[in-house]
Design a protein around this motif. Sequence first.
Motif, PDB file in Angstrom:
ATOM      1  N   LEU A 163       0.811  -1.210   0.000  1.00 45.10           N
ATOM      2  CA  LEU A 163       0.000   0.000   0.000  1.00 45.10           C
ATOM      3  C   LEU A 163       0.845   1.262   0.000  1.00 45.10           C
ATOM      4  O   LEU A 163       0.392   2.313  -0.435  1.00 45.10           O
ATOM      5  N   PHE A 218      -6.699  -6.113  -2.683  1.00 48.67           N
ATOM      6  CA  PHE A 218      -6.219  -6.139  -1.299  1.00 48.67           C
ATOM      7  C   PHE A 218      -7.336  -6.192  -0.255  1.00 48.67           C
ATOM      8  O   PHE A 218      -7.189  -6.905   0.739  1.00 48.67           O
ATOM      9  N   PRO A 219      -8.496  -5.512  -0.454  1.00 45.74           N
ATOM     10  CA  PRO A 219      -9.544  -5.695   0.562  1.00 45.74           C
ATOM     11  C   PRO A 219     -10.004  -7.150   0.653  1.00 45.74           C
ATOM     12  O   PRO A 219     -10.341  -7.627   1.739  1.00 45.74           O
ATOM     13  N   VAL A 238     -11.906 -13.017  19.077  1.00 43.63           N
ATOM     14  CA  VAL A 238     -11.557 -11.735  18.481  1.00 43.63           C
ATOM     15  C   VAL A 238     -10.137 -11.316  18.871  1.00 43.63           C
ATOM     16  O   VAL A 238      -9.454 -10.623  18.124  1.00 43.63           O
ATOM     17  N   TYR A 296      -6.808  -9.232  16.775  1.00 45.10           N
ATOM     18  CA  TYR A 296      -5.878  -8.190  17.244  1.00 45.10           C
ATOM     19  C   TYR A 296      -4.435  -8.672  17.107  1.00 45.10           C
ATOM     20  O   TYR A 296      -3.553  -7.926  16.680  1.00 45.10           O
ATOM     21  N   VAL A 334      -3.325  -8.279  13.630  1.00 44.91           N
ATOM     22  CA  VAL A 334      -3.023  -6.895  13.262  1.00 44.91           C
ATOM     23  C   VAL A 334      -1.661  -6.502  13.836  1.00 44.91           C
ATOM     24  O   VAL A 334      -0.817  -5.920  13.151  1.00 44.91           O
ATOM     25  N   MET A 373      -5.029   1.964   6.824  1.00 44.94           N
ATOM     26  CA  MET A 373      -5.406   0.553   6.856  1.00 44.94           C
ATOM     27  C   MET A 373      -5.368   0.015   8.291  1.00 44.94           C
ATOM     28  O   MET A 373      -6.291  -0.686   8.721  1.00 44.94           O
ATOM     29  N   ILE A 374      -4.317   0.363   9.041  1.00 51.51           N
ATOM     30  CA  ILE A 374      -4.203  -0.142  10.409  1.00 51.51           C
ATOM     31  C   ILE A 374      -5.366   0.365  11.255  1.00 51.51           C
ATOM     32  O   ILE A 374      -6.024  -0.409  11.964  1.00 51.51           O
ATOM     33  N   LEU A 399      -8.583  -1.380  10.458  1.00 50.24           N
ATOM     34  CA  LEU A 399      -8.624  -2.738  10.997  1.00 50.24           C
ATOM     35  C   LEU A 399      -8.921  -2.731  12.488  1.00 50.24           C
ATOM     36  O   LEU A 399      -9.742  -3.529  12.967  1.00 50.24           O
ATOM     37  N   VAL A 400      -8.274  -1.821  13.224  1.00 54.07           N
ATOM     38  CA  VAL A 400      -8.478  -1.790  14.673  1.00 54.07           C
ATOM     39  C   VAL A 400      -9.931  -1.436  14.986  1.00 54.07           C
ATOM     40  O   VAL A 400     -10.574  -2.092  15.817  1.00 54.07           O
ATOM     41  N   TYR A 411     -12.474  -1.912  13.100  1.00 50.65           N
ATOM     42  CA  TYR A 411     -13.267  -3.066  12.684  1.00 50.65           C
ATOM     43  C   TYR A 411     -13.286  -4.133  13.769  1.00 50.65           C
ATOM     44  O   TYR A 411     -14.351  -4.634  14.143  1.00 50.65           O
ATOM     45  N   VAL A 412     -12.116  -4.477  14.280  1.00 49.83           N
ATOM     46  CA  VAL A 412     -12.046  -5.544  15.275  1.00 49.83           C
ATOM     47  C   VAL A 412     -12.835  -5.150  16.523  1.00 49.83           C
ATOM     48  O   VAL A 412     -13.531  -5.974  17.118  1.00 49.83           O
ATOM     49  N   ALA A 413     -12.738  -3.853  16.897  1.00 48.73           N
ATOM     50  CA  ALA A 413     -13.451  -3.402  18.091  1.00 48.73           C
ATOM     51  C   ALA A 413     -14.960  -3.556  17.923  1.00 48.73           C
ATOM     52  O   ALA A 413     -15.671  -3.838  18.881  1.00 48.73           O
ATOM     53  N   PHE A 420     -16.429  -5.723  15.766  1.00 42.05           N
ATOM     54  CA  PHE A 420     -16.747  -7.008  15.141  1.00 42.05           C
ATOM     55  C   PHE A 420     -17.841  -7.785  15.866  1.00 42.05           C
ATOM     56  O   PHE A 420     -18.845  -8.181  15.278  1.00 42.05           O
ATOM     57  N   LEU A 433     -16.360  -2.319   6.232  1.00 41.67           N
ATOM     58  CA  LEU A 433     -14.894  -2.334   6.201  1.00 41.67           C
ATOM     59  C   LEU A 433     -14.415  -2.435   4.761  1.00 41.67           C
ATOM     60  O   LEU A 433     -13.540  -1.685   4.321  1.00 41.67           O
ATOM     61  N   LEU A 434     -15.000  -3.365   4.022  1.00 35.65           N
ATOM     62  CA  LEU A 434     -14.552  -3.554   2.643  1.00 35.65           C
ATOM     63  C   LEU A 434     -14.815  -2.295   1.822  1.00 35.65           C
ATOM     64  O   LEU A 434     -13.976  -1.884   1.020  1.00 35.65           O
ATOM     65  N   LEU A 465     -12.173   0.246   2.699  1.00 33.32           N
ATOM     66  CA  LEU A 465     -10.873  -0.076   2.108  1.00 33.32           C
ATOM     67  C   LEU A 465     -10.886   0.133   0.595  1.00 33.32           C
ATOM     68  O   LEU A 465      -9.921   0.610   0.015  1.00 33.32           O
TER      69      LEU A 465
END
Lengths: 502, 320, 162
Positions: free
Chosen positions: A223, A392-393, A410, A414, A417, C92-93, C96-97, C99-101, C103, C115-116, C119
């Motif tokens: 990216l 990429f998505p 979950v 994390y 990531v 992106m990071i 993702l964070v 998103y996870v929170a 989810f 999310l998709l 992105l």
Amino acid sequence: MDILASVAQGLGVALQPVNLLACFIGVFIGTLVGVLPGIGPVSAMSLLLPVTLAGTPEAGIIMMAGIYYGSMYGGSTTSILVNIPGEAASVVTCLDGHEMAKQGRAGAALGIAALGSFFAGTFAIVALMLIAPTLARWAVAFGPAEYFSLMVLGLVVLTFLTQGSMAKALLMACVGAVLGLIGLDSITAQPRLTFDRLELYDGIGLVPVVMGLFGIAEVLHNLERPIAREVIKTKLSQLWPNRAEWRASAAPVARGTVLGFFLGILPGGGAVISSFASYALEKRLSKTPERFGRGAIEGVAGPEAANNAAAGGAFIPLMTLGIPPNVVMALLLGAFIIHGLQPGPLLMSQNPTLFWGIVASMYVGNAMLLVLNLPLVGMWAQLLRLPYNVLFPLIVLFSIVGVYCSSNNVFDVYVMVAFGILGYLMRKVGYEPAPLVLAFVLGPMLENNLRKAMILSQGDLSTFLTRPISATCLVFAAALLLAPLLPALRRKRAVVALDETA
Amino acid sequence: MVNRRMLALALAALALGGSALAQDYPAKPVTLIVPWPAGGSTDVAMRAIAEAASKHLGQPIVVDNKAGGSGTVGPATMAATGKPDGYTIAQIPITVFRLPLMQKTTWDPLKDFTYIVHLTGYTFGITSNAESQFKTWNDVVEYAKANPGKVTYATPGAGTSLHIGMEQIAAKAGIKLTHVPFKGGAETNAAVLGGHTTLQADSSGWKPLVEAGKLRLLAIWTANRSKNWPDTPTLKELGYGFVFDSPFGIAGPKGMDPKVVAKLHDALKKAIDDPAVQEQLAKYDMVVNYKNTEEYRKFVAESVETEKKVLSDLGLAKTN
Amino acid sequence: MNAPSSERRIVLGSAELWAALLWLAVSVLVAWAGWDLGIGTAAAPGSGFLPFWTGLLMCGFSLAVLWSTLTTAGPSIASLWSGARWGNVIFMIVSLVVYVALFETLGFLLATIPLLIVLLRGVDPVPWRTAVPLAMLSTFAVWWVLKRLLLIQLPAGVFGIG
């Protein structure tokens, strides 16, 4: 002659329509879970075990076995296409397989992986028929001291052949081993390195680590560069390995097969070590080691053959001693038992039709896999025609789903990531993730065996040198570690390292 | 078909917004932690029981092998991280009660678990490699007297009944043996087969290998001789006067809904009543030893007390 | 990647140097943790035995890396990120964070589709008419295969959708 008659009898069983169908369902599901990263054969087999109980023992076990070796086939696909290894054994496939894909040679990489796997699978089955009982003895000759030394050798072989700085590679191996030790001690049940976080008591999962270090890190890395992927411009000129690639792959496949088969017999990390060892061996034997890591077809052919041969080898301790060498084999053992059969030294004489039927079905299954997978190669390769901002998505989606499904937790997402960020930074500063992953897998086993070996020898460290198998492994490891100090070899490594900096 | 209908019901339950209500339980597969490596006798027995129980429960029970720490790593992990929703349960070996008395641990057997049902116990035995010089237990004793500490024995872990039992036997015979902790049956089989340890003390996972003549059964730890091996002496006959069987049951994390406990109890009870399961258990010489939820809870408290005494007699108890 | 540019000997800004120092700190921590857990004796190694010795080995290797950064300067931290679109990486990071929170609360379908789309639109935007159908189709396809074919549980979220 006896064996021929037995094989004929086995084929008779395997070719019954109901068993053919079971075999097909098995390899089909296996391919599916293999392609989906994170969802391994274990979860699929546990969930489908009840379904297999409805039929005959032969059909049930043939189907379960099919899921296992089918998933080995599918595992290489995501490694090659998007740099996400579905499991530890396909980590090395990423190194050159994904490079090949970037160069527009995804078809060749996928093709050679499928055909190499077919060859290795076939060899493993023939070997299983001929020499299974003899080899079982070899497997139990490995005690704690031998395992420890073998794992040390595995780690050293890998670091010796990684590109660039050896100190960095060894450092990464140590980091991996320490990460592997997080959680409850396997001997005393004490929590270690958990920082009192309950989530860490269970240890860190392999799947999130691998997906983070490879899949997510690769996406982050891509990216930051202007998105104009070479792949789009390069024509997917060839969907098949060309003649030169065939010739280059033949010997690596053969060597990987033999290596994988023997290491696969060993309980524990057999399949993982064999794929790494095969890669290292090919790079060592190659006249042009600098091509490795930059799309060398030998680096795909060897390890893919090795991990499939190992999958075949793994049946030996189960079928001949009743000792399952890995979790998948244990599930199969469960299937045997629930059907009222006891794998062990007596299985072959007490249930010859079943034993030979299963072995023969594996042969049939391998042929089915080839037919099933080869037409898909073209389809998969087309996926890379997608522009990267669309692709990429989707890679992120598959990584998340894979990690979540591997544990239903979950926290693991994390972890993925976090390791993605770590992997991205490591790449920036020139640290390689592969030694970390191998050490992560082997670390806990290495520790457990080291401690047992020391208890057995009552603290006498010479035990590692007086036992022949252990001594051989350690001597090889020492030779590899000291080799860079020799001037001739040093020059050779310098060439590799310089080339890499281009 | 049953599975399909249950799945539809489960999905319907989820769609109604009920996350984990007791009356909807079970809405998804239940994970059963087996704290031993796959392929040992406990694993095999638990798989047979789980299979039978899942028919009554209407959801698959998936076995998860989390070996280590003498069979405590699995339950300890569950106690620390598992939600008491009934979707994570574990086999509870006796080491869960015993290890906290021997060393610092993360769990308290009396507080951190919801006990569900008590199932069965083991048949333990001591084996040697068939090719070794040890034909009887007395051969071992004689050799060990001449070579203190040279005789090694593999067990499924420190503090297991096998470890404690062997130490009690050794103390009585006046010999010194070296204990090597493995993770469970599949590993101890390989250790003694490969000649890495002199002896193996484990539950009857050695059965197929003994029958095939690869291992030799020297002594059996039950009260009476086993039907399967009528020629093998018991510890009592050898003059030691011990009987060890190390019973086990199933528990979940603390704080489970009694309705969920009852559902699990009923399914598991039906499973051990199933003649097919009993046949499987008999193969490993396990005899059903049913205790309901209440009896099991009392039994745990009693066991902890008995263990305290045995361990302090052996000098293995925690000092603090 | 680590171009040996001998003219640029900016030791303090060297990325290699800082990485090696970081690993050194980690290795001291690991060795200390091992010591704390108890090394045991040679005949009965304790829980801390391997962490302790691995920690010492790591110390040695990170010192070796440190030494090599002092003798041959590697790229500086700034040069590693020069010309990189690091904004994309951060974007992106963070996505993702977040998103996870969300989810488990939103459930797989409700969290993944946005999310998709984010992105697809956030980095080199894909046209809306492609982005939305693509996000929905791929998420539904994955959901269907997992939930229906492989019987794997995905969180349905508080709204129970999925």
